[in-house]
Design an enzyme around this catalytic site. Sequence first.
Site, PDB file in Angstrom:
ATOM      1  N   GLU A  61       0.823  -1.210   0.000  1.00  0.00           N
ATOM      2  CA  GLU A  61       0.000   0.000   0.000  1.00  0.00           C
ATOM      3  C   GLU A  61       0.860   1.264   0.000  1.00  0.00           C
ATOM      4  O   GLU A  61       0.535   2.246  -0.674  1.00  0.00           O
ATOM      5  CB  GLU A  61      -0.932   0.013   1.221  1.00  0.00           C
ATOM      6  CG  GLU A  61      -1.898  -1.153   1.280  1.00  0.00           C
ATOM      7  CD  GLU A  61      -1.382  -2.321   2.082  1.00  0.00           C
ATOM      8  OE1 GLU A  61      -2.197  -3.003   2.720  1.00  0.00           O
ATOM      9  OE2 GLU A  61      -0.146  -2.570   2.079  1.00  0.00           O
ATOM     10  N   ALA A 171      10.014 -44.986  -9.055  1.00  0.00           N
ATOM     11  CA  ALA A 171      11.307 -45.565  -9.441  1.00  0.00           C
ATOM     12  C   ALA A 171      11.088 -46.992  -9.900  1.00  0.00           C
ATOM     13  O   ALA A 171      10.054 -47.612  -9.612  1.00  0.00           O
ATOM     14  CB  ALA A 171      12.284 -45.526  -8.264  1.00  0.00           C
ATOM     15  N   LEU A 213      19.388 -30.664  -3.395  1.00  0.00           N
ATOM     16  CA  LEU A 213      18.199 -29.980  -2.864  1.00  0.00           C
ATOM     17  C   LEU A 213      18.329 -28.458  -2.927  1.00  0.00           C
ATOM     18  O   LEU A 213      17.763 -27.745  -2.102  1.00  0.00           O
ATOM     19  CB  LEU A 213      17.904 -30.437  -1.419  1.00  0.00           C
ATOM     20  CG  LEU A 213      17.744 -31.950  -1.221  1.00  0.00           C
ATOM     21  CD1 LEU A 213      17.499 -32.265   0.243  1.00  0.00           C
ATOM     22  CD2 LEU A 213      16.619 -32.494  -2.095  1.00  0.00           C
TER      23      LEU A 213
END
Length: 342
Positions: A61, A171, A213
Amino acid sequence: MVADTANQAALDAHFMRRAIAAAADSRLVAPPNPWVGSVVVAADGESFVGSTEAPGSRHAEIVALDAAGPQANGATVYTTLEPCSHQGRTGPCTTALIDAGIARVVVGLGDPDPQVSGSGIAKLEAAGIEVTVNVEADAVQRQLAPYLTHRRTGRPLVVLKLAATIDGYLAASDGSSQWITGEAARNDVHRLRAESDAICVGAGTVRSDDPSLTVRSYTPAVAVGRPLDPFRVVLGSAGSDAKAQPIEEFTGELEDLLDSLGDRSMLQLLVEGGGAVAGAFHRAGLVDQYVIYMAPAFLGGSDGVAMFGGQGVATMSELRRGAFESVTQLGDDIRLVVSLDR
């Protein structure tokens, strides 16, 4: 009068969608604050857009008000989330809106944060500002789901990601899984990682795949100014030579893990598996959103690694059903985003 009301509703929806689009630019910038978008529409129709900056800097804002300058007087402000009314690292947005002479504020969704939770709207109304709430609320709910979940539960939103063959395997029987999906799907996983504060895998995945990761094949459209790699957690022992190091090893109840991450202001946890971990989170009812990347490939038997390890329901009447939030083609693959009835 009915036509005028309908026209106003359509106008409100239009500018709220613009605010939602602006908020997307702040997705990787604002956390742990909410990524909010705002549009100031001046009396002459000119509009000014803002989105939340990094923690400690301006809220959406304020960015939009600063862009509007004197034209904010008598304007309408659209904001995806209820304006804050308390003093934090920045001043209250409600005070800035009142001081700017705003005539009307349109809010996408109320803020469940106990420091706000209706007080922002009440303060604006007490100052004589007209307030309209819940415009495009469902879209804002989806966009801010990690923040809203954290404020309501104290825990991060849990996103379970799976990459599977079309017959439901993660898998082959020998454990090999690279690569089931194509490059476009794998790149999208890196976007998911970038949006997540933490990532969790099982020790078996670390031993078999030794994943890093980290975020590699994704570049945000907006400069972020901080590392994109999520905090890494392994259920069990990772080993000192794991690529994912530094990594936090965890043993215990999954609920305790979520509480711990929530206490550290982490808004979204990405669970990447494998099947045993996916099954554990699923059966515990801890998954908020399932993101399944499905390849047009078949293992063609029953000896592969299933998407969910462990015992499933015993009968069809016990199935847990949900809804597809989106179905998106990524290269040759399909991304399914699913939420369950909880």
